[in-house]
Design an enzyme around this catalytic site. Sequence first.
Site, PDB file in Angstrom:
ATOM      1  N   HIS A   1      45.480  43.501  43.895  1.00 36.71           N
ATOM      2  CA  HIS A   1      46.805  43.253  44.016  1.00 36.71           C
ATOM      3  C   HIS A   1      47.464  44.726  43.876  1.00 36.71           C
ATOM      4  CE1 HIS A   1      47.286  39.049  43.567  1.00 36.71           C
ATOM      5  NE2 HIS A   1      46.576  38.667  42.356  1.00 36.71           N
TER       6      HIS A   1
ATOM      7  N   HIS B   1      39.508  41.404  42.417  1.00 31.70           N
ATOM      8  CA  HIS B   1      40.551  40.661  42.978  1.00 31.70           C
ATOM      9  C   HIS B   1      41.851  41.282  42.219  1.00 31.70           C
ATOM     10  CE1 HIS B   1      42.777  36.605  43.382  1.00 31.70           C
ATOM     11  NE2 HIS B   1      43.713  37.329  42.444  1.00 31.70           N
ATOM     12  N   GLU B   2      41.828  41.462  40.974  1.00 36.87           N
ATOM     13  CA  GLU B   2      43.023  41.977  40.269  1.00 36.87           C
ATOM     14  C   GLU B   2      43.365  43.285  40.656  1.00 36.87           C
ATOM     15  OE1 GLU B   2      44.970  40.305  38.611  1.00 36.87           O
ATOM     16  OE2 GLU B   2      43.497  38.721  38.450  1.00 36.87           O
TER      17      GLU B   2
HETATM   18 ZN   LIG Z   1      45.773  37.096  42.079  1.00 36.81          ZN
END
Ligand SMILES: [Zn+2]
Length: 494
Positions: free
Chosen positions: A403, A399-400
Amino acid sequence: MVLFSRFFSSVLLAVLYASYGKAAARPGDVKFSTHHVRDLGNGVKVEVFHPPSNYKTFGEGLDVPSSFFDAPIENKTVSFVSSNLNVDSAKVSFKSGFTKDNDESFGYAEQVHDGIPFVNAVANVAFKDNKVVAFGQSFVDTSKAADSKPSVDVSAVISKVEETLQGKKNDIEPTLEYLAQPDGTAALVHVFQVQNDDTGTWYQAYIDAHSGNLLSVTDFVAEASYRVLPVFKMDPTEGLELLTDPSLPSASPNGWHLSKGKDTSGNNVISFKGPQANTTTESSDGLIFDYTYDPSVGPTEGDNIDAARTNGFYVINTHHDTLYQYGFTESAFNFQKDNFGKGGRGNDQVLLSIQDAAGTNNADFATPPDGQSGRCRMFIFTITTPNRDGVLQNDIPLHEMTHGLTNRMTGGGTAKCLQSLESGGMGEGWSDAVAEWFVRSDTPEITDFVTGTWVLNNTEGVRSRPYSTSMTTNPLKYSDVAKLDEVHDIGEVS
Ligand SMILES: [Zn+2]
């Protein structure tokens, strides 16, 4: 819990998620079973080819003639292969074999043409209790085999091949063999080994004995091994595995480590705890990172810090290599120290700080413009005893890292585009979607997805409800965005 609830607050995304997540296999998993083009660096590419193989098992076993019963493994292997493939026994050469517990034996053979064995047309037979229980073979048609008398002597090609492979021929005697080619021909090849003790490379080279060209190599060196949680698994309850050479040469041509580097500091990411120099060094020679994670003790005990740095290094690199196949390349502003002259700005590999002391129960990713390193901080989760490490819940680093992907790929690498409420919400949704895409990439099933379950010890995870194709499980619609004012909440709708 404030950070935690801000970071991972509630609710859902559904339709886009499900369709995007299942649309394609991860390209990292696309392995061609017979062909592989190897980039050896310095502009040299060779093709490694294995003819299609056929493998059968026979349940209780296939009866064999009684003359096989006490015959040596050499004889019964050659007899079985030649009779099964209906070829003369002079076309089959026994290579090796062994017997276990007297009632199981295994024979390996090569195809032969004009008295010369093949490198890559082979067979294997497993015998048990005087029956054949398995048979595999990749024999080829030899009607287009090259002449069996070399027109180029091996002594004439050694220095050129040494230069190409940047090493020296060792003292193993060269041999003359056939190499089945993808076009159905069989090349006559000189075979010898080239080593370089400084760089550690060690190849077996196959040189056309008529043209003198290097046709293929066998690389004897495994590039690197890591005990990690494969990206299609979510958390350590599914089991860490020792993966060998998970990098993709098309995305990371020099592998994941810097030249002569032996730690979790590489071209795409540096995985560290505390000061950036506190990386994990190989557990044994040959870039082997085999640290056992012990769930019965806390993240900072035993080998757990090394296991965490190794997993983070693997996950971020795998994200890099996989998304590279989809276009997140140097010229599309990705994160690499060296961009190999392929565009974009270098010197911006991801700085992955595991067990970062700045927080707990969370994670974050800061994306500056292309040319400046992304900073990913993974925190320890304190919900359970012992505590759990966020970097070992794969959907969190995935997820990170996403980004970084979405902030760089919008707005031409400026990292300024996803700052408003709705665009920030889209960024959160995309990050969850890509994380799910990875962790569900080993199954064609579309099932509900819940993120962050292990670190919380809670099957409901960190969002308000599962990502789902069921409007009952997750009834959120785009019209709900108008009622939401938090990016993760909006992300759940996206
Ligand atoms: Zn996030």
